[in-house]
Design an enzyme around this catalytic site. Structure first.
Site, PDB file in Angstrom:
ATOM      1  CB  CYS A  77      -0.794   0.078   1.410  1.00 35.02           C
ATOM      2  SG  CYS A  77      -2.731   1.200   0.555  1.00 35.02           S
ATOM      3  CG  HIS A 170      -3.355  -3.114   4.129  1.00 35.13           C
ATOM      4  ND1 HIS A 170      -2.201  -2.192   5.420  1.00 35.13           N
ATOM      5  CD2 HIS A 170      -3.838  -2.326   3.877  1.00 35.13           C
ATOM      6  CE1 HIS A 170      -2.263  -1.312   4.789  1.00 35.13           C
ATOM      7  NE2 HIS A 170      -2.687  -0.797   4.283  1.00 35.13           N
ATOM      8  CD  GLU A 172      -0.431  -5.444   6.152  1.00 31.27           C
ATOM      9  OE1 GLU A 172      -0.004  -5.731   5.260  1.00 31.27           O
ATOM     10  OE2 GLU A 172      -0.725  -4.264   6.163  1.00 31.27           O
TER      11      GLU A 172
HETATM   12  N1  GLN Z   1      -3.134   6.889   1.030  1.00 27.66           N
HETATM   13  C1  GLN Z   1      -2.596   6.525   1.731  1.00 27.66           C
HETATM   14  C2  GLN Z   1      -1.445   7.131   0.685  1.00 27.66           C
HETATM   15  O1  GLN Z   1      -1.404   7.424  -0.306  1.00 27.66           O
HETATM   16  C3  GLN Z   1      -1.603   4.722   1.378  1.00 27.66           C
HETATM   17  C4  GLN Z   1      -3.303   3.813   1.921  1.00 27.66           C
HETATM   18  C5  GLN Z   1      -2.437   2.888   2.660  1.00 27.66           C
HETATM   19  O2  GLN Z   1      -1.271   2.686   2.839  1.00 27.66           O
HETATM   20  N2  GLN Z   1      -3.185   1.839   3.323  1.00 27.66           N
HETATM   21  O3  GLN Z   1      -0.422   6.883   1.116  1.00 27.66           O
END
Ligand code: GLN
Length: 191
Positions: A77, A170, A172
């Protein structure tokens, strides 16, 4: 096997637990010198602007870039955003190592968080339940980048470029440890 989890902000504790579950020793990384003892590194989800800013103020940007240039590194992410070469803006610090263009917060407000089952190319045992939280997507991938998974509409959510792995969701946050196992295998193959 010692695997670092960048522990500046975000879901680092959960990654550490999953690493333990697959028999690796997690190390919570906050200092550049901690990188020396590691076989691999996970950059967790969270907020990429915050992770970038904190990494810059802890003097971690160059050491992280040097580490991830040769050692297996997995971004989830926000971590995917941090690894990408192109995120469409240059206001926030990133490592810029993976040959991918990433669109932050690609799912907009209506469905900014959702869960779905994903087929991930190298994983056996059926689809993986994936949690997306204000997730990015990969809008462009270089020829050297393998696409491991895409949503039904074709949007790319998992990629690998040699020793670098990136997932938009995610892994995890669920009990399924197959991706953590896959990362451990990636490290073993490299050694
Ligand atoms: N939207 C977040 C960002 O721009 C990422 C979101 C996440 O890691 N769950 O960093």
């Amino acid at each position: 096997m010692k695997i670092g989890v960048l522990a500046l902000q975000g879901a680092f504790i959960e990654h550490a637990k999953r690493l333990q579950a697959v028999g690796a020793e997690p190390v919570l990384v906050r200092l550049p010198e901690q990188l020396d003892e590691l076989d691999g590194l996970i950059i967790p989800g969270g907020e990429s602007t915050t992770i970038g800013k904190l990494a810059a103020s802890y003097g971690l940007i160059e050491p992280l870039r040097a580490f991830a240039s040769t050692k297996p590194t997995w971004g989830t992410c926000a971590g995917m955003i941090f690894l990408a070469k192109d995120i469409g803006i240059d206001r926030q610090p990133i490592l810029g190592l993976m040959d991918i263009t990433v669109n932050r917060n690609a799912f907009g407000r209506q469905v900014d968080s959702f869960e779905t089952n994903l087929t991930i190319a190298p994983l056996e045992g059926g689809p993986l339940h994936a949690v997306f939280i204000r997730a990015p997507v990969v809008t462009k991938a270089g020829d050297n980048v393998a696409i491991l998974s895409a949503l039904d509409d074709g949007r790319i959510v998992a990629v690998q470029q040699g020793h670098l792995l990136a997932t938009a969701f995610h892994p995890e946050l669920t009990d399924d440890t197959r991706l953590h196992q896959y990362f451990v295998q990636l490290i073993s193959r490299k050694e």
